[in-house]
Structure formats: C-alpha cells, structure tokens
Design a protein around this motif. Structure first.
Motif, PDB file in Angstrom:
ATOM      1  N   LEU A   1       0.820  -1.095   0.141  1.00 18.36           N
ATOM      2  CA  LEU A   1       0.000   0.031  -0.029  1.00 18.36           C
ATOM      3  C   LEU A   1       1.021   1.345  -0.032  1.00 18.36           C
ATOM      4  O   LEU A   1       1.670   1.530   1.011  1.00 18.36           O
ATOM      5  CB  LEU A   1      -1.035   0.025   1.201  1.00 18.36           C
ATOM      6  CG  LEU A   1      -1.888   1.094   1.656  1.00 18.36           C
ATOM      7  CD1 LEU A   1      -2.879   1.323   0.288  1.00 18.36           C
ATOM      8  CD2 LEU A   1      -2.489   0.928   2.562  1.00 18.36           C
ATOM      9  N   ASP A   2       0.882   1.905  -1.314  1.00 16.05           N
ATOM     10  CA  ASP A   2       1.981   3.041  -1.283  1.00 16.05           C
ATOM     11  C   ASP A   2       1.567   4.516  -1.160  1.00 16.05           C
ATOM     12  O   ASP A   2       2.291   5.211  -0.890  1.00 16.05           O
ATOM     13  CB  ASP A   2       2.724   2.776  -2.546  1.00 16.05           C
ATOM     14  CG  ASP A   2       3.516   1.650  -2.696  1.00 16.05           C
ATOM     15  OD1 ASP A   2       4.119   1.194  -1.690  1.00 16.05           O
ATOM     16  OD2 ASP A   2       4.010   0.956  -3.536  1.00 16.05           O
ATOM     17  N   CYS A   3       0.263   4.568  -1.235  1.00 13.47           N
ATOM     18  CA  CYS A   3       0.011   6.303  -1.288  1.00 13.47           C
ATOM     19  C   CYS A   3      -1.460   6.213  -0.520  1.00 13.47           C
ATOM     20  O   CYS A   3      -2.131   5.550  -0.440  1.00 13.47           O
ATOM     21  CB  CYS A   3      -0.257   6.796  -2.725  1.00 13.47           C
ATOM     22  SG  CYS A   3      -1.721   7.086  -3.311  1.00 13.47           S
ATOM     23  N   ALA A   4      -1.060   7.317   0.410  1.00 17.69           N
ATOM     24  CA  ALA A   4      -2.249   7.611   1.118  1.00 17.69           C
ATOM     25  C   ALA A   4      -3.562   7.922   0.430  1.00 17.69           C
ATOM     26  O   ALA A   4      -4.549   7.540   0.610  1.00 17.69           O
ATOM     27  CB  ALA A   4      -2.244   8.876   2.214  1.00 17.69           C
ATOM     28  N   ASN A   5      -3.612   8.476  -0.763  1.00 23.85           N
ATOM     29  CA  ASN A   5      -4.884   9.046  -1.582  1.00 23.85           C
ATOM     30  C   ASN A   5      -5.300   7.650  -1.830  1.00 23.85           C
ATOM     31  O   ASN A   5      -6.796   7.398  -2.051  1.00 23.85           O
ATOM     32  CB  ASN A   5      -4.421  10.042  -2.512  1.00 23.85           C
ATOM     33  CG  ASN A   5      -5.793  10.790  -3.187  1.00 23.85           C
ATOM     34  OD1 ASN A   5      -6.799  10.952  -2.217  1.00 23.85           O
ATOM     35  ND2 ASN A   5      -5.640  10.953  -4.328  1.00 23.85           N
ATOM     36  N   CYS A   6      -4.510   6.724  -2.562  1.00 20.42           N
ATOM     37  CA  CYS A   6      -5.106   5.431  -3.122  1.00 20.42           C
ATOM     38  C   CYS A   6      -5.796   4.702  -2.022  1.00 20.42           C
ATOM     39  O   CYS A   6      -6.961   4.204  -2.150  1.00 20.42           O
ATOM     40  CB  CYS A   6      -3.807   4.439  -3.285  1.00 20.42           C
ATOM     41  SG  CYS A   6      -2.597   5.538  -4.506  1.00 20.42           S
TER      42      CYS A   6
ATOM     43  N   ALA B   1      -7.194   5.950   0.448  1.00 18.33           N
ATOM     44  CA  ALA B   1      -8.759   6.600   0.695  1.00 18.33           C
ATOM     45  C   ALA B   1      -9.516   6.240  -0.487  1.00 18.33           C
ATOM     46  O   ALA B   1     -10.812   5.927  -0.197  1.00 18.33           O
ATOM     47  CB  ALA B   1      -8.700   8.191   0.768  1.00 18.33           C
TER      48      ALA B   1
ATOM     49  N   PHE C   1      -4.075   4.045   6.353  1.00 17.95           N
ATOM     50  CA  PHE C   1      -2.683   3.945   5.852  1.00 17.95           C
ATOM     51  C   PHE C   1      -1.564   3.452   6.645  1.00 17.95           C
ATOM     52  O   PHE C   1      -0.519   3.138   6.200  1.00 17.95           O
ATOM     53  CB  PHE C   1      -2.658   5.162   4.811  1.00 17.95           C
ATOM     54  CG  PHE C   1      -1.541   5.287   4.203  1.00 17.95           C
ATOM     55  CD1 PHE C   1      -1.015   4.653   3.055  1.00 17.95           C
ATOM     56  CD2 PHE C   1      -0.539   6.234   4.550  1.00 17.95           C
ATOM     57  CE1 PHE C   1       0.041   4.722   2.609  1.00 17.95           C
ATOM     58  CE2 PHE C   1       0.829   6.418   4.016  1.00 17.95           C
ATOM     59  CZ  PHE C   1       0.958   5.770   3.029  1.00 17.95           C
ATOM     60  N   MET C   2      -1.596   4.298   7.555  1.00 20.99           N
ATOM     61  CA  MET C   2      -0.359   4.252   8.548  1.00 20.99           C
ATOM     62  C   MET C   2       0.046   3.017   9.016  1.00 20.99           C
ATOM     63  O   MET C   2       1.320   2.842   9.219  1.00 20.99           O
ATOM     64  CB  MET C   2      -0.413   5.369   9.819  1.00 20.99           C
ATOM     65  CG  MET C   2      -0.472   6.932   9.498  1.00 20.99           C
ATOM     66  SD  MET C   2       0.784   7.205   8.233  1.00 20.99           S
ATOM     67  CE  MET C   2       2.339   6.974   9.357  1.00 20.99           C
TER      68      MET C   2
END
Lengths: 626, 71
Positions: free
Chosen positions: B10-15, B17, B35-36
């Motif tokens: 899981l690479d990106c926070a917006n992804c 979401a 995400f964290m």
C-alpha cells in the motif's frame, strides 16, 4: 531506506546529473543541439518512465485522475511545448517528494513499532519437568513458564517461585521497577530484570495484556478524526475540479480572445495539473495523528482512536471519579477512639473479627492493621446488612456478645442516635447495643492530584468536577484539597450517569466532556461521556475494554499530558491543512494570471508536501509533556 | 463478522482513501483502511464474508494493482 527507495534515489541522482549535463551543453558553443535534446530525454526516461507506464496502465483500469496520470500529462505536455528543463524538474521533484514521503512514513511506523516492541517471541514452558521453548500462542492456562532476567514476560500470570523486579516502562512509561514475589501477579510485556521466576499462566496469550495493547494500538488509526475524513472527502472533489479547470483554461481563453497563443494557456493549464495532486494533504493529517497516538503511548497513555485524540483536544469539562482516581483508594486508619470500657486494641480486635468475612476496602484495611490471624471459631454468626454494616456474634472475654460495626444509619437502627462526626470516612462500633467507639479513615489524595488540577486549568479546561459515592463532608474536603470546582457526593452508580448527562447537556456543542474513572464500576459512565478515560489500566481488562483512553499508570497527571499532546497534534494537523490549501490556491490563482511558473507549481506540490510531512513528524516528540 | 487484514504494497495515502471508498460501495460491506498501519478492517455478513474479501480485493486491485490483502 529499503531497496525500492534506494533505487528511486539513484534514479533521481542520475536524472539530476543528466539535466545538469544538458544545461551545461546548452551554454557551450559548438555542441550540436541534438546532444542537449538527447540528454534531456535520457533524464526524463530515467526518472519518469515508471510514472508514465503506471499512468498508461491505470487509464485502462478506469483510474483517470490518479497522480501518475497527472504528472505524466503535465510533463509530456511540457515536453511538447519545448520546456524540457521544466518537464524534467517537475518529474525529479515529484520523485523526490514521493521518496521523502515514503521515508517519513517508514520512520514514524518504525518509531511506533519500536515503542510497541513488547511482543514476546517465545515462552519457556515447563512440560513434564523439562523446559521447552514454545510459541506464546501454544501456552495454555495453568502452564508454568520460566522467565529469566532480561526476558519479556510472555503472558499474564502469578509468580509461584522466585523473586525479582520487573520493568514496566514499555507499558507505563514509568522508570521505577516493580518488585514481584511469590503470589504476585505479573503482566505480559514487562521485562524481568533481576531474578529467575516461575510463573503460572492465568491468561492465554491472545487474552493477555500484551496482545490487547498491541491490538488496540494497531487499530487506533482506523477510528478516524474528523479532519482526516474531511481531507479525504475534499481530495475526491479537489483533483477532478482542478483537472477540469485546467482543461477549461487550455481551451476557452484562446478561443475567446483569438489573439493569444494556445501554448501560453496550455502552459498555464499544465501548471494546474502539477498542483492538482492531493497526496501531501491526504498523508499529512493521519501522519500527525499517528505520531500523536504513538507519542502518548510513550508516556503510558493508550488512545484508542484519532477521533478520541481530537475530542480530547476540545475538552471543556473534566469529570473525575474520586476513589482510586484522585485518591489512592486504600483506606488508611487515621484514628481509633474507644469508649472507657475498652482499650483501642480491644476495639480494633472486635472490629476486625466482625469484618473478617467482608471484602470491602475498609474491612481489608482494618484486618491488615489488626495484623493477627482471626480465629474462625470465635465468630458464631455474621450478618451483612446492605448499606449499613455488619452484625456479628463474637466470643470475647469468654462471653458471647453482639457487635455492630457500620455507619450512622446502622447506629440509628439499634437505637444510638448521637454519634461523633468527622469529615473523614468513619466506622462506628457498638457492643450489646451500646456505643463502644469509632475508627476514622483517610482516603489519601494521590501525590500528583493537586498538580493535575492545576495543569488542567492551565491548558484550558474550564471546569473540573468530582463525582463520588462517598459522604459529602469527605468529598468536599478532598475537593478543596485538590482545587476542584464542583463536587457531587453520595451518588449511586446510576446517579453518576445522570450527572454526566447533565454536564453533557450544559456544555458548548463543539467541546467535550471527559470522564476519568478506574474502569471497574463505572463502565456506563465511561461509555456515556464524550471521552472515557480509565486509570491504572495495567492488568485490568475491563478498563482497557470500556474506555476510549487508558492511562496505564496510577497518575492522574498523565491526563494533562495527554490533553497537551492532543492539542499539539490537532494543531499540527490543522496547520498542515490550512497551509497546504492556502499555498495551493494561491499558486492556482497566480497561474491563471500567468504570474506563477511551473517552478512555483512544483513548490506548491512537492515543497508543501515535504513541509507538511516534516511538520507532522513533530507530533512524535512528546518529551516536554512528561 | 469484522476482521482485520494487513495490506501489502500500500504505497499512497490517497490511494488508500480511494480503496476505502470503493469497498464501501459494495453492498453489505463496510471497510476502514488505515494507511499508517497498512491495515484494512472489513465488516460483512458471516455467510458472505469470503465473497466480500474477494470483491474487496478486486476493488483494491483496480486502484493499485500491486496491493494485496494478506489472508
């Protein structure tokens, strides 16, 4: 840095070198223009190929507005316009931002997992007299485990052999080690320090304190704060909106004015695309909350969700339960007053015998002070009268006598109407219906009690309230000692819920009411308050489950620390949101006006992301709140 | 039933979401992605749970093809 991050770094450096080469070749006379172009393309391919590939792949999956697509479009557009330097710069800085973000996330994940480095890897179990190393999951209740100095205690249990001291710092943040002897409970996740102990397991690993805490921390960020929900919702609208605007800017003004060139407006539209990526915003908020929760954990305060951290920051009223929260909850005998017919020792003896079957903390205290073992055959009959006390038949001076031990109501029931009064908790003793004396108890205020209230006031708590089932006089004495604003005494458990509801109705809508209890009898109150805080949670499952926030130590002052951390954390999150949005919108406006170049856009995107992330990491630092 | 899964890559926070929003669109399934901690909390009826995990995985793959639910 992991492999992926290192690869990314090498690519960035390589691209920077290539771009520098290209810029240098432009300045020299006599170098063919093709070489410059080749260098630029080489740089772009090095640093941006992956992004372009991802963008192409994601379009086929129906993910149009993803960040790869935006960056690919912006840079390819710039290349077509002949802005080779800028195309490369956007890509290079975008990659730097990504790299930075992933390093920052790793760093704060790591600092949290270090903090929660309490998971035991194995347990030394005695099986048929032989010590075997087993996975903690395989150990059952009743098994005997051996814990050596330096090892983590793998599961909750009771010491059956040896003595040692245990370091609870990983759980409580408390530096002072605790002593543990035969018969003492020990808690998983603590480190055994000095001696070898044998422990009989009382809880399976999954039910043990260490598992519960790990679970709680791992799930904490899934309860999201309002700011976080806002920002993810905002991001969903923001990106498409900026992209649409970009399209409109690229097409409409040139068509309307007719005179201006397309390329000028397309350049401005591309600038828009660079700013349109919301990732900085979306990452910076949870990153700060994660840091705040982790930081609080370092001080022995477990927060079950970002939403509670947010509510804690908005605290208006703090409601305390008295016994066990603000006071130690152990009733120490203050004074023994006997009528002439008895000595103090005799009065204590009679009381201890009468109370010998009771589990009330007051009875425990009396029995402990009496010190001698009570002989059961001297007690003929014992009757507990709820809300009054105890009636017992005891052999004393070779006679059978009736002893009444209890409160004022009990004395009235047996016809004694005039008794001495005290502001402390008091127990009256009557023999054969005649008043024989009394014992007073002081429920001591905790050491950091007054400091707690002072600190709370200082960080903006408007009102402090104390609720107790204890008598009014005692409650008022404790409250004035601590500096508490309001006291409600002589409450039954259901009254406490009603009091909380009243306070909830009175408060400002945007602020919150925090209740702090010991988590044993006050589960409904904990649940009803905006934020329920349980004290002394170490080893108490009920408290860990019922509360939103658990203070692992017995110190109420940690609440003030937790509120300070909550305020700092939500402050950081808010700063990030406002700062990032303000810069982005400013640069968008400037771009339309034609003032902002793509370089400004790069700052608004990557620069803001980096600053927001750096700001978020501040939340992890809690040393000044200790 | 409510279950907690680890997410790999899981690479990106917006992804994250976006994935969360996509999974919540599935009928009878509710999800939270942190995400964290790289974790997905999924809630669905017991009888359809396996199916729900499958559909959630599909929704996730659509956003980020490398991202996997660890079962």
């Amino acid at each position: 840095m992991n492999k992926k991050q290192k690869r990314q770094l090498i690519r960035i450096i390589l691209a920077v070198v290539l771009v520098a080469g290209a810029l240098f070749s432009e300045m020299l006379v006599g170098i063919p223009k093709t070489l410059t172009t080749v260098l630029y393309f080489a740089a772009y391919i090095t640093v941006g190929l992956e992004t372009v590939q991802k963008a192409a792949r994601n379009i086929f999956r129906g993910q149009v507005f993803d960040e790869n697509f935006l960056m690919a479009l912006a840079t390819v557009g710039a290349i077509i316009l002949g802005e080779m330097t800028e195309a490369n710069a956007v890509m290079i800085f975008y990659q730097i931002g990504e790299l930075f973000e992933s390093c920052a996330v790793d760093k704060s994940r790591k600092s949290i997992s270090e903090l929660m480095d309490i998971r035991p890897d194995y347990a030394n179990v005695l099986r048929e007299g032989i010590e075997v190393k087993l996975d903690p999951y395989e150990v059952k209740i009743g098994d005997i485990i051996i814990v050596k100095p330096g090892e983590k205690i793998p599961m909750d249990g009771r010491v059956i052999e040896g003595r040692t001291s245990v370091d609870t710092a990983a759980l409580t943040g408390e530096a002072e080690p605790r002593a543990a002897e035969v018969g003492d409970e020990v808690i998983s996740g603590c480190i055994n320090m000095t001696g070898v102990i044998q422990v009989q397991v009382t809880k399976e690993f999954e039910e043990s304190t260490v598992s519960k805490i790990l679970n709680l921390v791992e799930n904490a960020t899934s309860k999201k704060a309002n700011v976080e929900k806002f920002i993810t919702k905002f991001a969903r609208v923001y990106t498409p909106l900026v992209c649409m605007s970009a399209l409109i800017i690229a097409v409409i003004p040139p068509l309307v004015s007719g005179g201006q060139e397309f390329s000028v407006w397309i350049y401005r539209a591309l600038t828009f695309l660079v700013i349109s990526c919301p990732c900085a915003l979306v990452i910076s908020v949870p990153l700060s909350f994660f840091g705040g929760i982790g930081g609080a954990g370092k001080l022995g305060v477990l927060i079950k969700g970002s939403n509670y951290l947010e509510a804690l920051a908005r605290v208006e009223t703090v409601v305390f339960d008295k016994t066990g929260t603000l006071t130690t909850g152990s009733f120490e005998i203050e004074e023994i007053i006997a009528e002439e017919a008895y000595t103090k020792e005799q009065l204590l003896e009679l009381t201890a015998y009468a109370e010998s079957y009771s589990h009330h903390p007051i009875s425990q205290s009396i029995i402990a002070v009496y010190g001698k073992k009570t002989e059961p055959d001297r007690i003929t009959a014992v009757k507990e009268i709820a809300g009054r006390g105890v009636e017992a038949l005891i052999r004393f001076r070779n006679k059978e006598i009736t002893v009444h031990v209890g409160n004022e109501k009990m004395m009235k029931d047996i016809g004694i109407f005039e008794v001495p009064i005290s502001e402390n908790t008091i127990v009256y003793v009557a023999v054969e219906g005649k008043f024989a004396g009394y014992i007073t108890f002081a429920d001591k205020v905790k050491k950091d009690g007054p400091e707690t209230i002072r600190k709370l006031k200082k960080i903006g708590v408007r009102r402090t309230v104390m609720l107790t089932g204890d008598r009014k006089r005692t409650a008022e004495k404790v409250a004035s000692e601590l500096g508490i604003d309001r006291v409600s005494a002589e409450l039954l458990p259901q009254d406490k819920v009603r009091e909380i509801e009243e306070l909830l109705a009175q408060k400002n809508e945007k602020r919150s009411v925090v209740f702090v209890g010991d988590g044993i009898n006050d589960a409904p109150v904990l649940a009803r308050a905006d934020v329920g805080v349980a004290m002394g949670g170490l080893g108490s499952d009920a408290a860990i489950e019922a509360a939103d926030i658990v203070i692992m130590t017995d110190e109420p002052s940690r609440l003030a620390s937790a509120i300070a951390i909550a305020k700092k954390t939500t402050g950081i999150a808010r700063q990030n949101v406002i700062f990032a949005l303000a810069i982005k919108f400013a640069v968008l406006a400037l771009a339309v006006a034609g003032v902002a170049s793509m370089w400004a856009a790069i700052f608004a995107d990557v620069g803001v992301a980096v600053l927001a992330i750096l700001n978020s990491i501040r939340a992890l630092n809690v040393s000044k709140f200790e | 039933m409510k279950k907690n899964f680890k997410l790999e890559n899981l690479d990106c926070a917006n992804c994250a979401a976006k994935m969360e929003a996509a999974i919540n669109k599935i009928d009878g399934v509710s999800a939270v992605i942190s995400f964290m901690t790289s974790r997905l909390t999924l809630e669905a009826e017991d009888a359809y749970f396996e199916e729900a995990v499958e559909t959630a995985q599909k929704a996730i793959s659509k956003v980020e093809p490398d991202c996997l639910i660890v079962r």
